[in-house]
Motif scaffolding. Structure first.
Motif, PDB file in Angstrom:
ATOM      1  N   HIS A 279      19.399 -62.365  -2.387  1.00  0.00           N
ATOM      2  CA  HIS A 279      18.203 -61.594  -2.079  1.00  0.00           C
ATOM      3  C   HIS A 279      18.556 -60.470  -1.112  1.00  0.00           C
ATOM      4  O   HIS A 279      19.016 -60.710  -0.016  1.00  0.00           O
ATOM      5  N   ASP A 280      18.370 -59.238  -1.549  1.00  0.00           N
ATOM      6  CA  ASP A 280      18.595 -58.087  -0.688  1.00  0.00           C
ATOM      7  C   ASP A 280      17.330 -57.247  -0.700  1.00  0.00           C
ATOM      8  O   ASP A 280      16.979 -56.637  -1.701  1.00  0.00           O
ATOM      9  N   THR A 281      16.646 -57.233   0.418  1.00  0.00           N
ATOM     10  CA  THR A 281      15.382 -56.524   0.545  1.00  0.00           C
ATOM     11  C   THR A 281      15.521 -55.047   0.241  1.00  0.00           C
ATOM     12  O   THR A 281      14.586 -54.403  -0.219  1.00  0.00           O
ATOM     13  N   TYR A 282      16.690 -54.494   0.488  1.00  0.00           N
ATOM     14  CA  TYR A 282      16.881 -53.058   0.357  1.00  0.00           C
ATOM     15  C   TYR A 282      17.366 -52.615  -1.011  1.00  0.00           C
ATOM     16  O   TYR A 282      17.537 -51.434  -1.248  1.00  0.00           O
ATOM     17  N   LYS A 283      17.577 -53.542  -1.919  1.00  0.00           N
ATOM     18  CA  LYS A 283      17.902 -53.174  -3.295  1.00  0.00           C
ATOM     19  C   LYS A 283      16.595 -52.957  -4.039  1.00  0.00           C
ATOM     20  O   LYS A 283      15.621 -53.668  -3.824  1.00  0.00           O
ATOM     21  N   ALA A 284      16.591 -51.986  -4.923  1.00  0.00           N
ATOM     22  CA  ALA A 284      15.381 -51.674  -5.687  1.00  0.00           C
ATOM     23  C   ALA A 284      14.999 -52.868  -6.567  1.00  0.00           C
ATOM     24  O   ALA A 284      15.851 -53.502  -7.179  1.00  0.00           O
ATOM     25  N   LYS A 285      13.724 -53.160  -6.614  1.00  0.00           N
ATOM     26  CA  LYS A 285      13.230 -54.274  -7.425  1.00  0.00           C
ATOM     27  C   LYS A 285      13.144 -53.884  -8.901  1.00  0.00           C
ATOM     28  O   LYS A 285      13.135 -54.716  -9.773  1.00  0.00           O
ATOM     29  N   HIS A 286      13.078 -52.587  -9.142  1.00  0.00           N
ATOM     30  CA  HIS A 286      12.987 -52.065 -10.504  1.00  0.00           C
ATOM     31  C   HIS A 286      13.831 -50.800 -10.577  1.00  0.00           C
ATOM     32  O   HIS A 286      14.210 -50.228  -9.561  1.00  0.00           O
ATOM     33  N   LYS A 287      14.104 -50.382 -11.778  1.00  0.00           N
ATOM     34  CA  LYS A 287      14.903 -49.172 -11.957  1.00  0.00           C
ATOM     35  C   LYS A 287      14.077 -47.955 -11.564  1.00  0.00           C
ATOM     36  O   LYS A 287      12.930 -47.794 -11.984  1.00  0.00           O
ATOM     37  N   LEU A 288      14.675 -47.106 -10.753  1.00  0.00           N
ATOM     38  CA  LEU A 288      13.993 -45.895 -10.313  1.00  0.00           C
ATOM     39  C   LEU A 288      13.965 -44.872 -11.447  1.00  0.00           C
ATOM     40  O   LEU A 288      14.900 -44.800 -12.247  1.00  0.00           O
ATOM     41  N   PRO A 289      12.908 -44.067 -11.513  1.00  0.00           N
ATOM     42  CA  PRO A 289      12.891 -43.007 -12.533  1.00  0.00           C
ATOM     43  C   PRO A 289      13.954 -41.967 -12.197  1.00  0.00           C
ATOM     44  O   PRO A 289      14.236 -41.719 -11.027  1.00  0.00           O
ATOM     45  N   GLU A 290      14.546 -41.407 -13.207  1.00  0.00           N
ATOM     46  CA  GLU A 290      15.596 -40.403 -12.967  1.00  0.00           C
ATOM     47  C   GLU A 290      15.076 -39.021 -13.290  1.00  0.00           C
ATOM     48  O   GLU A 290      14.384 -38.855 -14.288  1.00  0.00           O
ATOM     49  N   PRO A 291      15.386 -38.037 -12.511  1.00  0.00           N
ATOM     50  CA  PRO A 291      16.095 -38.144 -11.241  1.00  0.00           C
ATOM     51  C   PRO A 291      15.126 -38.464 -10.101  1.00  0.00           C
ATOM     52  O   PRO A 291      13.963 -38.099 -10.141  1.00  0.00           O
ATOM     53  N   THR A 292      15.630 -39.167  -9.086  1.00  0.00           N
ATOM     54  CA  THR A 292      14.874 -39.452  -7.873  1.00  0.00           C
ATOM     55  C   THR A 292      15.698 -38.953  -6.704  1.00  0.00           C
ATOM     56  O   THR A 292      16.912 -39.139  -6.673  1.00  0.00           O
ATOM     57  N   VAL A 293      15.051 -38.340  -5.736  1.00  0.00           N
ATOM     58  CA  VAL A 293      15.763 -37.814  -4.572  1.00  0.00           C
ATOM     59  C   VAL A 293      15.196 -38.463  -3.307  1.00  0.00           C
ATOM     60  O   VAL A 293      14.001 -38.752  -3.225  1.00  0.00           O
ATOM     61  N   CYS A 294      16.077 -38.728  -2.345  1.00  0.00           N
ATOM     62  CA  CYS A 294      15.659 -39.279  -1.057  1.00  0.00           C
ATOM     63  C   CYS A 294      15.160 -38.118  -0.192  1.00  0.00           C
ATOM     64  O   CYS A 294      15.901 -37.159   0.038  1.00  0.00           O
ATOM     65  N   PRO A 295      13.922 -38.186   0.297  1.00  0.00           N
ATOM     66  CA  PRO A 295      13.386 -37.082   1.092  1.00  0.00           C
ATOM     67  C   PRO A 295      14.062 -36.930   2.456  1.00  0.00           C
ATOM     68  O   PRO A 295      14.005 -35.872   3.066  1.00  0.00           O
ATOM     69  N   ARG A 296      14.739 -37.969   2.932  1.00  0.00           N
ATOM     70  CA  ARG A 296      15.382 -37.912   4.249  1.00  0.00           C
ATOM     71  C   ARG A 296      16.790 -37.324   4.208  1.00  0.00           C
ATOM     72  O   ARG A 296      17.126 -36.466   4.986  1.00  0.00           O
ATOM     73  N   CYS A 297      17.626 -37.844   3.312  1.00  0.00           N
ATOM     74  CA  CYS A 297      19.037 -37.432   3.322  1.00  0.00           C
ATOM     75  C   CYS A 297      19.400 -36.511   2.156  1.00  0.00           C
ATOM     76  O   CYS A 297      20.447 -35.873   2.174  1.00  0.00           O
ATOM     77  N   GLY A 298      18.572 -36.488   1.118  1.00  0.00           N
ATOM     78  CA  GLY A 298      18.840 -35.615  -0.018  1.00  0.00           C
ATOM     79  C   GLY A 298      19.710 -36.227  -1.100  1.00  0.00           C
ATOM     80  O   GLY A 298      20.064 -35.556  -2.067  1.00  0.00           O
ATOM     81  N   ALA A 299      20.060 -37.511  -0.965  1.00  0.00           N
ATOM     82  CA  ALA A 299      20.847 -38.173  -2.012  1.00  0.00           C
ATOM     83  C   ALA A 299      19.992 -38.257  -3.279  1.00  0.00           C
ATOM     84  O   ALA A 299      18.769 -38.377  -3.221  1.00  0.00           O
ATOM     85  N   VAL A 300      20.663 -38.204  -4.429  1.00  0.00           N
ATOM     86  CA  VAL A 300      19.968 -38.198  -5.718  1.00  0.00           C
ATOM     87  C   VAL A 300      20.340 -39.457  -6.498  1.00  0.00           C
ATOM     88  O   VAL A 300      21.517 -39.779  -6.633  1.00  0.00           O
ATOM     89  N   PHE A 301      19.317 -40.155  -7.018  1.00  0.00           N
ATOM     90  CA  PHE A 301      19.550 -41.312  -7.885  1.00  0.00           C
ATOM     91  C   PHE A 301      19.670 -40.790  -9.303  1.00  0.00           C
ATOM     92  O   PHE A 301      18.719 -40.270  -9.881  1.00  0.00           O
ATOM     93  N   HIS A 302      20.893 -40.910  -9.850  1.00  0.00           N
ATOM     94  CA  HIS A 302      21.177 -40.391 -11.183  1.00  0.00           C
ATOM     95  C   HIS A 302      22.221 -41.285 -11.843  1.00  0.00           C
ATOM     96  O   HIS A 302      23.164 -41.723 -11.199  1.00  0.00           O
ATOM     97  N   ASP A 303      22.062 -41.534 -13.115  1.00  0.00           N
ATOM     98  CA  ASP A 303      22.965 -42.416 -13.871  1.00  0.00           C
ATOM     99  C   ASP A 303      23.075 -43.797 -13.235  1.00  0.00           C
ATOM    100  O   ASP A 303      24.142 -44.400 -13.201  1.00  0.00           O
ATOM    101  N   GLY A 304      21.971 -44.290 -12.681  1.00  0.00           N
ATOM    102  CA  GLY A 304      21.931 -45.649 -12.164  1.00  0.00           C
ATOM    103  C   GLY A 304      22.483 -45.851 -10.775  1.00  0.00           C
ATOM    104  O   GLY A 304      22.625 -46.982 -10.327  1.00  0.00           O
TER     105      GLY A 304
END
Length: 164
Positions: A22-47
């Protein structure tokens, strides 16, 4: 002669279901692509989270590293102490920051959260257990000394102690 079972079967240890970590910080579901972090600017792409140019019309969600930093909930603790640390403080901290820079370039979720002075050394907290291990190994490789790991599997937490 046939034997009847009354609903009881012997327990087979090789078929027990392993509980998922159990890791609270792992996504419970797949994020829609593309998704960007508003704080650091990292992009969720290709999983996975990557350092990419922010795409137009991207969804926004906080990445796990920024979430940990916001909650002040580290995954790794690196304790550096001993007389050698007092004499080489800046070198050792520079080594830790270089290790973070190297790891973060390819893995945006590997970050140093805080560097906190203690009585006999310093405590470095990280967003990732692998970065904590990498910092400890880098110090051990460069300066030898004693290196200890304490891994808590239930909490997915690593404590590293380096001393010389």
């Amino acid at each position: 002669m046939k034997t009847r079972f009354t609903g009881f079967e012997p327990v087979r240890r090789d078929r027990l279901v392993q509980e998922a970590r159990h890791d609270t910080y792992k996504a419970k579901h797949k994020l829609p692509e593309p998704t960007v972090c508003p704080r650091c600017g990292a992009v969720f792409h290709d999983g996975r989270w990557q350092w990419l140019v922010k795409p137009a019309q991207a969804h926004e969600a906080m990445c796990p590293a920024c979430h940990r930093i916001h909650d002040v909930f580290p995954a790794g603790y690196v304790t550096v102490r001993g007389p050698f640390f007092k004499d080489h403080r800046e070198e050792l901290l520079h080594l830790a920051k270089n290790e973070e820079t190297r790891a973060k370039a390819e893995h945006p979720l590997k970050r140093i959260m805080q560097i906190e002075d203690q009585d006999d050394g310093v405590l470095i907290t990280t967003t990732d257990i692998h970065l904590a291990r990498g910092i400890g190994e880098a110090m051990h490789h460069a300066y030898q000394g004693e290196l200890e790991y304490h891994y808590n599997e239930q909490e997915n937490l690593l404590r590293v102690v380096w001393e010389r």
